[in-house]
Enzyme design. Sequence first.
Site, PDB file in Angstrom:
ATOM      1  N   LYS A  39       9.220  -7.887   6.093  1.00  0.00           N
ATOM      2  CA  LYS A  39       8.482  -7.564   4.876  1.00  0.00           C
ATOM      3  C   LYS A  39       7.831  -8.834   4.346  1.00  0.00           C
ATOM      4  O   LYS A  39       8.229  -9.926   4.703  1.00  0.00           O
ATOM      5  CB  LYS A  39       9.416  -6.964   3.823  1.00  0.00           C
ATOM      6  CG  LYS A  39       9.986  -5.598   4.224  1.00  0.00           C
ATOM      7  CD  LYS A  39      10.986  -5.040   3.224  1.00  0.00           C
ATOM      8  CE  LYS A  39      10.478  -5.029   1.815  1.00  0.00           C
ATOM      9  NZ  LYS A  39       9.162  -4.350   1.678  1.00  0.00           N
ATOM     10  N   GLY A  40       6.834  -8.667   3.511  1.00  0.00           N
ATOM     11  CA  GLY A  40       6.182  -9.819   2.902  1.00  0.00           C
ATOM     12  C   GLY A  40       4.696  -9.877   3.113  1.00  0.00           C
ATOM     13  O   GLY A  40       4.040 -10.836   2.697  1.00  0.00           O
ATOM     14  N   GLY A  89       2.636  -8.287   1.549  1.00  0.00           N
ATOM     15  CA  GLY A  89       2.064  -8.260   0.207  1.00  0.00           C
ATOM     16  C   GLY A  89       2.474  -9.445  -0.642  1.00  0.00           C
ATOM     17  O   GLY A  89       2.211  -9.468  -1.844  1.00  0.00           O
ATOM     18  N   SER A 132       0.819  -1.219   0.000  1.00  0.00           N
ATOM     19  CA  SER A 132       0.000   0.000   0.000  1.00  0.00           C
ATOM     20  C   SER A 132       0.852   1.267   0.000  1.00  0.00           C
ATOM     21  O   SER A 132       0.541   2.232  -0.714  1.00  0.00           O
ATOM     22  CB  SER A 132      -0.939  -0.003   1.214  1.00  0.00           C
ATOM     23  OG  SER A 132      -0.206  -0.074   2.427  1.00  0.00           O
ATOM     24  N   THR A 133       1.941   1.284   0.772  1.00  0.00           N
ATOM     25  CA  THR A 133       2.785   2.478   0.802  1.00  0.00           C
ATOM     26  C   THR A 133       3.543   2.617  -0.512  1.00  0.00           C
ATOM     27  O   THR A 133       3.692   3.730  -1.037  1.00  0.00           O
ATOM     28  CB  THR A 133       3.762   2.430   1.987  1.00  0.00           C
ATOM     29  OG1 THR A 133       3.045   2.103   3.176  1.00  0.00           O
ATOM     30  CG2 THR A 133       4.438   3.769   2.187  1.00  0.00           C
ATOM     31  N   LYS A 140       4.872   1.544  12.126  1.00  0.00           N
ATOM     32  CA  LYS A 140       5.716   0.410  11.725  1.00  0.00           C
ATOM     33  C   LYS A 140       7.042   0.355  12.485  1.00  0.00           C
ATOM     34  O   LYS A 140       7.758  -0.640  12.416  1.00  0.00           O
ATOM     35  CB  LYS A 140       6.001   0.476  10.217  1.00  0.00           C
ATOM     36  CG  LYS A 140       4.765   0.511   9.334  1.00  0.00           C
ATOM     37  CD  LYS A 140       3.907  -0.715   9.507  1.00  0.00           C
ATOM     38  CE  LYS A 140       2.835  -0.847   8.425  1.00  0.00           C
ATOM     39  NZ  LYS A 140       1.865   0.251   8.406  1.00  0.00           N
ATOM     40  N   GLU A 196      11.209  -8.712  -3.730  1.00  0.00           N
ATOM     41  CA  GLU A 196      11.626  -7.492  -3.042  1.00  0.00           C
ATOM     42  C   GLU A 196      13.076  -7.611  -2.589  1.00  0.00           C
ATOM     43  O   GLU A 196      13.863  -6.683  -2.750  1.00  0.00           O
ATOM     44  CB  GLU A 196      10.710  -7.224  -1.843  1.00  0.00           C
ATOM     45  CG  GLU A 196       9.313  -6.769  -2.229  1.00  0.00           C
ATOM     46  CD  GLU A 196       8.366  -6.702  -1.048  1.00  0.00           C
ATOM     47  OE1 GLU A 196       7.306  -6.066  -1.191  1.00  0.00           O
ATOM     48  OE2 GLU A 196       8.664  -7.291   0.015  1.00  0.00           O
ATOM     49  N   ASP A 207      10.711   1.090  -0.937  1.00  0.00           N
ATOM     50  CA  ASP A 207       9.675   0.126  -0.576  1.00  0.00           C
ATOM     51  C   ASP A 207       9.223   0.381   0.862  1.00  0.00           C
ATOM     52  O   ASP A 207       9.903   1.062   1.632  1.00  0.00           O
ATOM     53  CB  ASP A 207      10.232  -1.292  -0.702  1.00  0.00           C
ATOM     54  CG  ASP A 207       9.147  -2.371  -0.769  1.00  0.00           C
ATOM     55  OD1 ASP A 207       7.948  -2.027  -0.707  1.00  0.00           O
ATOM     56  OD2 ASP A 207       9.512  -3.554  -0.879  1.00  0.00           O
ATOM     57  N   ALA A 237       7.521  -1.304   4.644  1.00  0.00           N
ATOM     58  CA  ALA A 237       7.880  -2.378   5.579  1.00  0.00           C
ATOM     59  C   ALA A 237       6.676  -2.674   6.462  1.00  0.00           C
ATOM     60  O   ALA A 237       5.849  -1.796   6.720  1.00  0.00           O
ATOM     61  CB  ALA A 237       9.074  -1.980   6.435  1.00  0.00           C
TER      62      ALA A 237
END
Length: 223
Positions: free
Chosen positions: A94-95, A97, A30-31, A121, A103, A81, A83
Amino acid sequence: MTQDELKQAVARAALEYVVEGHIVGVGTGSTANFFIDELGKIKDKIAGAVASSEVTAERLKSHGIQVFDLNEVDAMPVYIDGADEITRQGAMIKGGGAALTREKVVASAAEKFVCIADGSKLVETLGSFPLPVEVIPMARAVVARKLKALGGEPRLRLKDGKPLMTDNGCVIIDVLGLQIANPVELEEQINNIVGVVTVGLFARRGANVCLLGTADGVKTLTF
């Protein structure tokens, strides 16, 4: 500010790290989507982008940004990216998504990793967010048993009642209940389990910079 407003603020701030005339590595989530939308506004100033997922590639293309295969790229100044969690030392989970492997590959090819995240976060210890592990399908049961032996609670990630399949044709096991005091050590330990493609710990190669969205504005953390 809402969480989306914080994400948009850091996405906008990340444009300062984009090197004109070069290719940009772009994450997933989303970010990262907010960043892609901002990147579209300066698309004529960049050579193109490398995407960390098929979803990201499609969003980049929708903005008219040329997407390159990583194998076509010799140099990439920056990877940007989000986090799911990040510590004050720059280690990340991360992950969320489901794009953790790509990534990690794209991040490894970049000179600098810029993490963009809202303030929620930032954590002292990783592990409240379930740790994603991408696994070859035939190995999911044996890998799950070994992850449980490490003290976690492994759960196969599902989508519409079926195992979620990554862009690499693999499945994801989310590990709950971990308190990750030494992320570098755990990253190596899980990556050494046969059948694991990669773990969503970005500690050996963590972020160089984190742009953190807060109610007081965007704060810059360097590592």
